[in-house]
Design a protein around this motif. Structure first.
Motif, PDB file in Angstrom:
ATOM      1  N   HIS A  42      62.254  26.756  58.044  1.00 24.73           N
ATOM      2  CA  HIS A  42      63.917  26.397  59.031  1.00 24.73           C
ATOM      3  C   HIS A  42      63.884  26.190  60.457  1.00 24.73           C
ATOM      4  N   CYS A  43      62.702  25.043  60.725  1.00 20.18           N
ATOM      5  CA  CYS A  43      62.480  24.542  61.460  1.00 20.18           C
ATOM      6  C   CYS A  43      63.314  23.155  61.261  1.00 20.18           C
ATOM      7  N   PRO A  44      64.148  23.400  62.126  1.00 22.64           N
ATOM      8  CA  PRO A  44      65.509  22.357  62.490  1.00 22.64           C
ATOM      9  C   PRO A  44      65.079  20.709  61.293  1.00 22.64           C
ATOM     10  N   VAL A  45      64.162  20.540  61.600  1.00 16.66           N
ATOM     11  CA  VAL A  45      64.121  18.542  61.584  1.00 16.66           C
ATOM     12  C   VAL A  45      64.349  19.463  59.798  1.00 16.66           C
ATOM     13  N   ASN A  46      63.032  19.893  59.535  1.00 18.66           N
ATOM     14  CA  ASN A  46      62.999  19.898  57.988  1.00 18.66           C
ATOM     15  C   ASN A  46      64.397  20.530  57.202  1.00 18.66           C
ATOM     16  N   PHE A  47      64.362  21.258  57.867  1.00 18.27           N
ATOM     17  CA  PHE A  47      66.121  21.779  57.063  1.00 18.27           C
ATOM     18  C   PHE A  47      66.867  20.547  56.875  1.00 18.27           C
ATOM     19  N   ALA A  48      66.648  19.729  57.898  1.00 17.36           N
ATOM     20  CA  ALA A  48      67.666  17.828  57.869  1.00 17.36           C
ATOM     21  C   ALA A  48      67.163  17.235  56.780  1.00 17.36           C
ATOM     22  N   LEU A  49      65.963  16.767  56.856  1.00 21.52           N
ATOM     23  CA  LEU A  49      64.896  16.328  55.942  1.00 21.52           C
ATOM     24  C   LEU A  49      65.324  16.607  54.731  1.00 21.52           C
ATOM     25  N   GLU A  50      65.609  18.632  54.138  1.00 21.29           N
ATOM     26  CA  GLU A  50      65.931  19.176  53.086  1.00 21.29           C
ATOM     27  C   GLU A  50      67.288  19.495  52.598  1.00 21.29           C
ATOM     28  N   ALA A  51      67.943  19.098  53.393  1.00 18.92           N
ATOM     29  CA  ALA A  51      69.242  18.147  53.143  1.00 18.92           C
ATOM     30  C   ALA A  51      69.603  16.382  52.845  1.00 18.92           C
ATOM     31  N   VAL A  52      68.813  15.873  53.658  1.00 17.08           N
ATOM     32  CA  VAL A  52      69.265  14.466  52.983  1.00 17.08           C
ATOM     33  C   VAL A  52      67.843  13.483  53.717  1.00 17.08           C
ATOM     34  N   GLY A  53      67.399  14.572  53.290  1.00 16.22           N
ATOM     35  CA  GLY A  53      65.651  13.458  53.074  1.00 16.22           C
ATOM     36  C   GLY A  53      65.175  13.096  52.324  1.00 16.22           C
ATOM     37  N   LEU A  55      47.535  18.650  60.446  1.00 19.45           N
ATOM     38  CA  LEU A  55      48.577  18.210  60.014  1.00 19.45           C
ATOM     39  C   LEU A  55      48.980  18.625  58.380  1.00 19.45           C
ATOM     40  N   MET A  56      47.942  19.310  58.683  1.00 25.04           N
ATOM     41  CA  MET A  56      47.801  20.591  56.992  1.00 25.04           C
ATOM     42  C   MET A  56      48.091  21.868  56.820  1.00 25.04           C
ATOM     43  N   GLU A  57      48.167  22.186  57.985  1.00 27.36           N
ATOM     44  CA  GLU A  57      48.579  23.362  58.438  1.00 27.36           C
ATOM     45  C   GLU A  57      49.962  23.436  58.761  1.00 27.36           C
ATOM     46  N   ALA A  58      50.857  22.498  58.480  1.00 29.71           N
ATOM     47  CA  ALA A  58      52.264  22.469  58.708  1.00 29.71           C
ATOM     48  C   ALA A  58      52.614  23.841  57.852  1.00 29.71           C
ATOM     49  N   GLU A  59      53.741  24.180  58.095  1.00 34.71           N
ATOM     50  CA  GLU A  59      54.395  25.462  57.563  1.00 34.71           C
ATOM     51  C   GLU A  59      54.870  24.806  55.961  1.00 34.71           C
ATOM     52  N   GLU A  60      55.065  23.712  56.296  1.00 34.05           N
ATOM     53  CA  GLU A  60      55.638  23.497  55.054  1.00 34.05           C
ATOM     54  C   GLU A  60      55.251  22.930  53.743  1.00 34.05           C
ATOM     55  N   ASN A  61      53.352  23.100  54.179  1.00 35.24           N
ATOM     56  CA  ASN A  61      52.392  22.996  52.856  1.00 35.24           C
ATOM     57  C   ASN A  61      52.291  22.226  52.278  1.00 35.24           C
ATOM     58  N   ILE A  62      51.544  20.615  53.095  1.00 36.02           N
ATOM     59  CA  ILE A  62      51.884  19.552  52.572  1.00 36.02           C
ATOM     60  C   ILE A  62      50.951  19.629  51.464  1.00 36.02           C
ATOM     61  N   ALA A  63      50.719  19.108  50.368  1.00 39.50           N
ATOM     62  CA  ALA A  63      49.698  18.914  49.906  1.00 39.50           C
ATOM     63  C   ALA A  63      48.584  17.965  50.152  1.00 39.50           C
ATOM     64  N   SER A  64      47.487  17.897  50.361  1.00 42.77           N
ATOM     65  CA  SER A  64      45.933  17.275  50.759  1.00 42.77           C
ATOM     66  C   SER A  64      46.825  15.537  50.177  1.00 42.77           C
ATOM     67  N   ASN A  65      47.237  15.754  48.564  1.00 48.05           N
ATOM     68  CA  ASN A  65      46.546  14.216  48.372  1.00 48.05           C
ATOM     69  C   ASN A  65      48.113  13.019  48.734  1.00 48.05           C
ATOM     70  N   ALA A 112      69.395  21.686  64.014  1.00 48.64           N
ATOM     71  CA  ALA A 112      69.434  23.108  64.872  1.00 48.64           C
ATOM     72  C   ALA A 112      71.561  23.748  64.573  1.00 48.64           C
ATOM     73  N   GLU A 113      71.525  22.960  64.083  1.00 45.89           N
ATOM     74  CA  GLU A 113      73.033  22.779  64.816  1.00 45.89           C
ATOM     75  C   GLU A 113      73.970  23.456  63.347  1.00 45.89           C
ATOM     76  N   PHE A 114      73.448  23.080  61.920  1.00 51.62           N
ATOM     77  CA  PHE A 114      73.900  23.321  60.827  1.00 51.62           C
ATOM     78  C   PHE A 114      73.194  24.966  60.401  1.00 51.62           C
ATOM     79  N   ASP A 115      72.032  24.215  60.449  1.00 52.81           N
ATOM     80  CA  ASP A 115      70.977  25.506  59.561  1.00 52.81           C
ATOM     81  C   ASP A 115      71.096  27.033  60.148  1.00 52.81           C
ATOM     82  N   PRO A 116      72.144  27.914  60.308  1.00 46.20           N
ATOM     83  CA  PRO A 116      72.571  29.330  60.336  1.00 46.20           C
ATOM     84  C   PRO A 116      71.538  29.710  61.104  1.00 46.20           C
ATOM     85  N   GLU A 117      69.856  29.935  60.548  1.00 47.35           N
ATOM     86  CA  GLU A 117      69.019  30.663  60.272  1.00 47.35           C
ATOM     87  C   GLU A 117      67.535  29.760  61.612  1.00 47.35           C
TER      88      GLU A 117
END
Lengths: 144, 144
Positions: free
Chosen positions: B11-22, A44-54, A104-109
DNA sequence: ATTTTTCGCTTGCATTTCACAAGTAAAATC
DNA sequence: GATTTTACTTGTGAAATGCAAGCGAAAAAT
């Protein structure tokens, strides 16, 4: 056992859900457990969003206290724990997929494959059921 | 115009949504706009969860900057503004209802009427469509 | 016309939460 | 027995939140 120690701001069902998982990290953790086959702290730590361990530690405790996940000792390595969704946690699959379809619908990237929102919207119940099946297939099998 | 000034963690779609309204308030605001017929600052302030005025102000700006709501001057009272969901905001109806169904299922003291989760799950697309129709009926009609 | 009220904010400040870095104890591996 | 891995915990500063009060413009009341 005691599900809620802090009083809820309201018993509106949307508010109840947001007080449980409406922060920036809880649903990221649930995404990784439910969709990405990540069940251990290290994974879970390896998530690309870089969650802090604490923060991860605190969220896992919180989700377990709320009965959304359960913490199980790995019999093959007593340092490790496996975090699995309870039925209450599995019931969040719809919310995770719904948010993902919106992203997925609203993120152009977006990283999501093309057609993801359309596919999801054309059969929400079927997509959720398929994702849960896939989750059960990935889930490590061990006794509590 | 500029949708995202801050770089996304992924640019994970779930992360995109959570950064917008999470966060704890954005989806409460969207709930009140989409489901509860609240379109003005004062009405949104009356939410039973007691949002602070500075937080509400900041969230409305943020949601408008993200293209999720739009801020329209009320021609009948030039002090007032009306906040309406854009199509991007309306597309959050599914997520709001999904979270609400989860909350209704797992909060033993929920305010939601009995059968809410079952009704929603039996026909997600239909429930969302009906809620959007109801939203359009409540929405104040005024030109930008 | 003038006062009062309403409305949508803004400001200041104390408290809480978060993020980053480093450290630790227990178990496993070498 | 020494090293590495794993799951955390412990600082510390920065950022977000919550509360109360204030403010200018517009509307409503007198």
């Amino acid at each position: 056992m005691a599900e809620n120690e802090i009083p809820l701001r309201s018993h509106c069902p949307v508010n109840f859900a947001l007080e449980a998982v409406g922060d920036r990290w809880s649903l990221i953790v649930m995404r990784d457990i439910l969709l990405n086959g990540k069940f251990r702290f290290r994974e879970l730590m390896e998530a690309e969003e870089n969650i802090a361990s604490n923060i991860l530690s605190e969220r896992l405790s919180r989700l377990a206290a709320l009965g959304i996940i359960e913490k199980i000792k790995d019999p093959h390595d007593r340092r490790q724990f496996v975090y699995q969704a309870t039925s209450k946690g599995e019931a969040l699959m719809g919310a995770v997929l719904e948010l993902g379809a919106w992203g997925a619908e609203f993120d152009p990237e977006t990283d999501a494959p093309p057609g993801t929102p359309e596919h999801y919207k054309s059969d929400r119940a079927g997509t959720i059921a398929a994702a849960l099946e896939s989750y059960h297939a990935m889930k490590p099998k061990l006794s509590k």
